[in-house]
Motif scaffolding. Structure first.
Motif, mmCIF file in Angstrom:
data_model
loop_
_atom_site.group_PDB
_atom_site.id
_atom_site.type_symbol
_atom_site.label_atom_id
_atom_site.label_comp_id
_atom_site.label_asym_id
_atom_site.label_seq_id
_atom_site.Cartn_x
_atom_site.Cartn_y
_atom_site.Cartn_z
ATOM 1 N N GLN A 1 28.634 -10.494 -24.597
ATOM 2 C CA GLN A 1 29.296 -11.116 -23.452
ATOM 3 C C GLN A 1 29.242 -10.289 -22.169
ATOM 4 O O GLN A 1 29.436 -10.828 -21.087
ATOM 5 C CB GLN A 1 30.772 -11.391 -23.795
ATOM 6 C CG GLN A 1 30.961 -12.295 -24.996
ATOM 7 C CD GLN A 1 30.408 -13.683 -24.765
ATOM 8 O OE1 GLN A 1 30.622 -14.294 -23.729
ATOM 9 N NE2 GLN A 1 29.661 -14.188 -25.733
ATOM 10 N N THR A 2 29.043 -8.973 -22.295
ATOM 11 C CA THR A 2 29.100 -8.109 -21.107
ATOM 12 C C THR A 2 27.808 -7.306 -20.972
ATOM 13 O O THR A 2 26.968 -7.295 -21.862
ATOM 14 C CB THR A 2 30.283 -7.121 -21.211
ATOM 15 O OG1 THR A 2 30.022 -6.177 -22.249
ATOM 16 C CG2 THR A 2 31.589 -7.846 -21.468
ATOM 17 N N SER B 1 27.646 -3.976 -20.827
ATOM 18 C CA SER B 1 27.895 -2.565 -21.132
ATOM 19 C C SER B 1 26.730 -1.887 -21.850
ATOM 20 O O SER B 1 26.634 -0.665 -21.861
ATOM 21 C CB SER B 1 29.172 -2.412 -21.973
ATOM 22 O OG SER B 1 29.004 -3.006 -23.246
ATOM 23 N N ALA C 1 23.795 -9.184 -21.571
ATOM 24 C CA ALA C 1 24.733 -10.290 -21.756
ATOM 25 C C ALA C 1 23.931 -11.556 -22.043
ATOM 26 O O ALA C 1 22.912 -11.823 -21.404
ATOM 27 C CB ALA C 1 25.592 -10.461 -20.517
ATOM 28 N N ASN D 1 27.430 2.289 -19.550
ATOM 29 C CA ASN D 1 28.735 2.796 -19.117
ATOM 30 C C ASN D 1 28.645 4.288 -18.837
ATOM 31 O O ASN D 1 27.870 5.009 -19.457
ATOM 32 C CB ASN D 1 29.806 2.549 -20.190
ATOM 33 C CG ASN D 1 30.119 1.076 -20.348
ATOM 34 O OD1 ASN D 1 29.687 0.253 -19.562
ATOM 35 N ND2 ASN D 1 30.868 0.754 -21.389
#
Length: 185
Positions: free
Chosen positions: A57-58, A60, A67, A113
């Motif tokens: 979903q992200t 990162s 994503a 990140n």
């Protein structure tokens, strides 16, 4: 010669339609199986013979996993340094890389990140990422919708039926034409 080519094309179309019907039927059965496991049995994720699928979903893990990508996760807590794992934290599923292991804890970090995550325990780990299928998130939103799958399967069956019916009618018309011609003589 034209008749032979037309018959070959009809057979190819028929074969392709049958293959599509089988593929969409399998996808439909997987959707039902997924629904049973999550909605009826109350599991948080599916278990397909020791594997599960998550949609990322992200961003990162951008660069490795984006994503909208699907990840195949082997359900195991046997992991090691540098493995990409999916773990549960506060009801959320996170997929990051293990960068440290100490005192029966793991520290993970998303590749994109800048900071490390809080340490996690082995029992939080769902499994290790074994495969990445890029950009398949759109499939879930379209084809894995049961109503869309049913509509596709019915449409393919009807299309297949119409092709077969036309073929039968053409054969019938040929026989009728020959029968009329024979009666003339």
């Amino acid at each position: 010669m034209k008749l032979i080519n037309k018959q070959i094309v009809e057979k190819i179309i028929n074969l392709l339609l049958n293959i599509l019907i089988v593929i969409f039927s399998i996808i439909f059965l997987i959707s039902i199986y997924t629904g049973v496991q999550t909605k009826i049995l109350g599991h948080n994720y599916n278990n397909f013979f020791g594997y599960t699928i998550f949609e990322v979903q992200t961003g990162s893990m951008t660069g490795t996993i984006d994503a909208g990508d699907w990840i195949i996760v082997k359900l195991t807590q046997q992991v090691q340094l540098n493995d990409i794992v999916t773990y549960e934290l506060g009801g959320e599923y996170i997929t990051h890389r293990i960068i440290k292991a100490y005192n029966n804890n793991y520290v993970t970090k998303g590749d994109a990140n800048s900071g490390e995550d809080e340490p996690i325990k082995p029992n939080q780990i769902i499994g290790r990422v074994v495969n990445i299928w890029p950009n398949l998130g759109i499939l879930r939103k379209t084809f894995f919708n049961p109503s869309v799958l049913i509509a596709l399967i019915i449409t393919l069956f009807l299309f297949n039926y119409v092709i077969k019916k036309n073929k039968v009618e053409k054969k019938k018309n040929k026989k009728t034409k020959f029968s009329k011609d024979e009666n003339i003589y």
